[in-house]
Design an enzyme around this catalytic site. Structure first.
Site, short mmCIF file in Angstrom:
data_model
loop_
_atom_site.label_atom_id
_atom_site.label_comp_id
_atom_site.label_asym_id
_atom_site.label_seq_id
_atom_site.Cartn_x
_atom_site.Cartn_y
_atom_site.Cartn_z
N LYS A 195 27.45 34.90 -46.38
CA LYS A 195 26.61 34.82 -47.56
C LYS A 195 25.86 36.15 -47.76
O LYS A 195 26.48 37.17 -47.95
CB LYS A 195 25.69 33.61 -47.45
CG LYS A 195 26.40 32.32 -46.98
CD LYS A 195 27.44 31.82 -47.95
CE LYS A 195 28.35 30.73 -47.39
NZ LYS A 195 27.69 29.59 -46.75
N ARG A 197 38.16 39.68 -26.80
CA ARG A 197 37.56 38.35 -27.00
C ARG A 197 36.17 38.31 -26.37
O ARG A 197 35.23 37.76 -26.92
CB ARG A 197 38.45 37.23 -26.42
CG ARG A 197 37.72 35.88 -26.41
CD ARG A 197 38.61 34.64 -26.28
NE ARG A 197 39.77 34.79 -25.45
CZ ARG A 197 39.75 34.83 -24.10
NH1 ARG A 197 38.61 34.71 -23.43
NH2 ARG A 197 40.87 34.99 -23.43
N ASP A 255 18.73 27.24 -39.48
CA ASP A 255 19.77 27.90 -40.28
C ASP A 255 19.06 28.75 -41.34
O ASP A 255 18.44 28.23 -42.26
CB ASP A 255 20.67 26.83 -40.91
CG ASP A 255 21.88 27.43 -41.65
OD1 ASP A 255 21.77 28.57 -42.12
OD2 ASP A 255 22.90 26.73 -41.76
C1 LIG Z 1 28.07 28.54 -45.84
C2 LIG Z 1 27.06 27.94 -44.97
C3 LIG Z 1 27.36 27.57 -43.65
C4 LIG Z 1 28.77 27.69 -43.08
O1 LIG Z 1 29.18 29.00 -42.96
P1 LIG Z 1 30.72 29.49 -43.06
O2 LIG Z 1 30.61 30.97 -42.91
O3 LIG Z 1 31.23 29.05 -44.39
O4 LIG Z 1 31.45 28.84 -41.94
C5 LIG Z 1 26.35 27.07 -42.86
N1 LIG Z 1 25.09 26.91 -43.34
C6 LIG Z 1 24.76 27.24 -44.62
C7 LIG Z 1 23.37 27.07 -45.08
C8 LIG Z 1 25.73 27.77 -45.46
O5 LIG Z 1 25.41 28.07 -46.72
#
Ligand SMILES: *Cc1c(COP(=O)(O)O)cnc(C)c1O
Length: 380
Positions: A195, A46, A170
């Site tokens: 992604k 962890r 982000d």
């Molecule tokens: C998918 C996504 C998230 C969340 O990520 P997860 O891996 O699904 O928890 C956050 N920000 C953006 C821009 C995303 O496309």
């Protein structure tokens, strides 16, 4: 080392124990101590695990940063950043954010005493106007989901710096191949590695990347205390995906440009949104701030939900699914999928209409993709 080299080599020297070329999956919970009070480099998975460390080092390298931390999902990574907030703290966020980010703000952190102000992210002055003495974080997503608005990272970073707040970016949509916000003044980069970074739609994950050692140790403390860590197999899959990030992103972009150009001149399409189109309101900012325009193309059909449904039914190659950034092409209906957690009024205010569709353009042959879109447009 240049980007494509870093993606393959950073954090992944041949395994010191065996010489294995590929970073091994250390599928173990614990590591033997040398003696009382003398752990080796690792104790308990962890807290840290060698496969995870390899991924974290590689992610930091790709963002040209000092520290990377890998999480069990993008939302777990977002939560770890938000854990910096105390009751009474204030956040200024762009209005144009992932639906799940809006949900964790409103449904998890508001009840814990944080307050959020949403501003028009395309206007850096809007962040300055919303600042309060209690503002701790500024939050941006650029390009944003799903309408691909850009935020001027350097300009918003300057606002944050003036008042001692931290800027969180982000970077999921651009990936580090096309944009590295820490080099433009952001304090924290966030990724859903689910992604583009993973890139193969086979593993959920998230990451936080920072330069400040203090920030790193605070977030790492929370990561270990709360424990939303990815397992070694997931880290290994993400690392495997990362190795081809550069080649994949080049192809995603080449295909997205072709798809955007096709949709932009199609008579049935009301509007095509892609930062690489000269008509995109922030095309110049995209050219200045990014090394490419990415693989997501959004467009609107005038006939609302019914026409969108007919279009989606007529597709063969583009798969109708959540998520983005994998090698296969996907289509999403943001109003009922990625942004379903917002109210209709909130979506309307953002311009996420029922006729809006978001394409995650994959790396199949562009001619096949365009033919698929053409067929579906004819039938809708
Ligand atoms: C998918 C996504 C998230 C969340 O990520 P997860 O891996 O699904 O928890 C956050 N920000 C953006 C821009 C995303 O496309």
């Amino acid at each position: 080392m240049k980007f494509a080299t870093r993606a393959i080599r950073m954090g992944q020297p041949p395994d010191p124990a065996t010489g294995a070329i590929v970073a091994p999956i250390y599928q173990t919970v614990n590591f033997v101590f040398e003696d009382i009070g003398r752990p080796r480099a690792y104790e308990y998975s962890r807290s840290a695990n060698p496969t995870r460390s390899a991924l974290e080092e590689c992610l930091a390298g790709l963002e040209e940063a000092k520290f990377g931390l890998a999480f069990g999902s993008g939302m777990a990574a977002a939560d770890a950043v938000l854990s910096l907030l105390r009751p009474g703290d204030h956040v200024v966020s762009s209005r144009h954010i992932y639906g799940g980010t809006f949900r964790i703000f409103e449904k998890v952190y508001v009840p814990r005493g944080a307050t959020f102000t949403y501003v028009e992210g395309t206007r850096p002055e809007a962040f300055a106007e919303a600042m309060r003495p209690a503002t701790r974080l500024l939050w941006i997503e650029t390009p944003a989901n799903p309408l691909l608005q850009l935020v001027d990272v350097a300009a918003v970073a300057a606002v944050a710096r003036r008042s001692g707040a931290r800027l969180v970016a982000d970077n999921t949509f651009a990936s580090p191949f096309f944009q590295r916000p820490l080099t433009q003044g952001a304090d924290v980069v966030l990724h859903s590695t689910t992604k583009y970074i993973g890139g193969h739609s086979d593993v959920i994950g998230g990451a936080v990347v920072v330069n400040d050692p203090e920030l790193h140790s605070q977030i790492k403390f929370y990561q270990n205390a709360v424990g939303a860590v990815p397992g070694p197999q997931d880290c290994w899959l993400t690392l495997r995906g990362l190795k081809t990030l550069a080649v994949r992103m080049r192809q995603h972009e080449a295909n997205a440009r072709a798809v955007a150009a096709f949709l932009n001149r199609h008579p049935k399409v009301q509007e095509t949104i892609y930062p690489g189109l000269p008509g995109h309101p922030q095309h110049e900012l995209a050219k200045a701030q990014m090394d490419g325009f990415g693989g997501i193309v959004t467009f609107r059909l005038p006939g609302g939900r019914e026409q969108a449904a007919r279009f989606v039914k007529g597709l063969n190659l583009f798969l109708f699914a959540e998520s983005l950034g994998g090698v296969e092409s996907l289509v999403c209906h943001p109003a009922t999928m990625s942004h379903a957690s917002m109210s209709a009024a909130e979506r309307e205010a953002l311009g996420i209409t029922e006729g809006t569709l978001r394409l995650s353009v994959g790396i199949e042959d562009a001619d096949d993709l365009i033919q698929d879109l053409d067929t579906a447009l004819r039938g809708c």
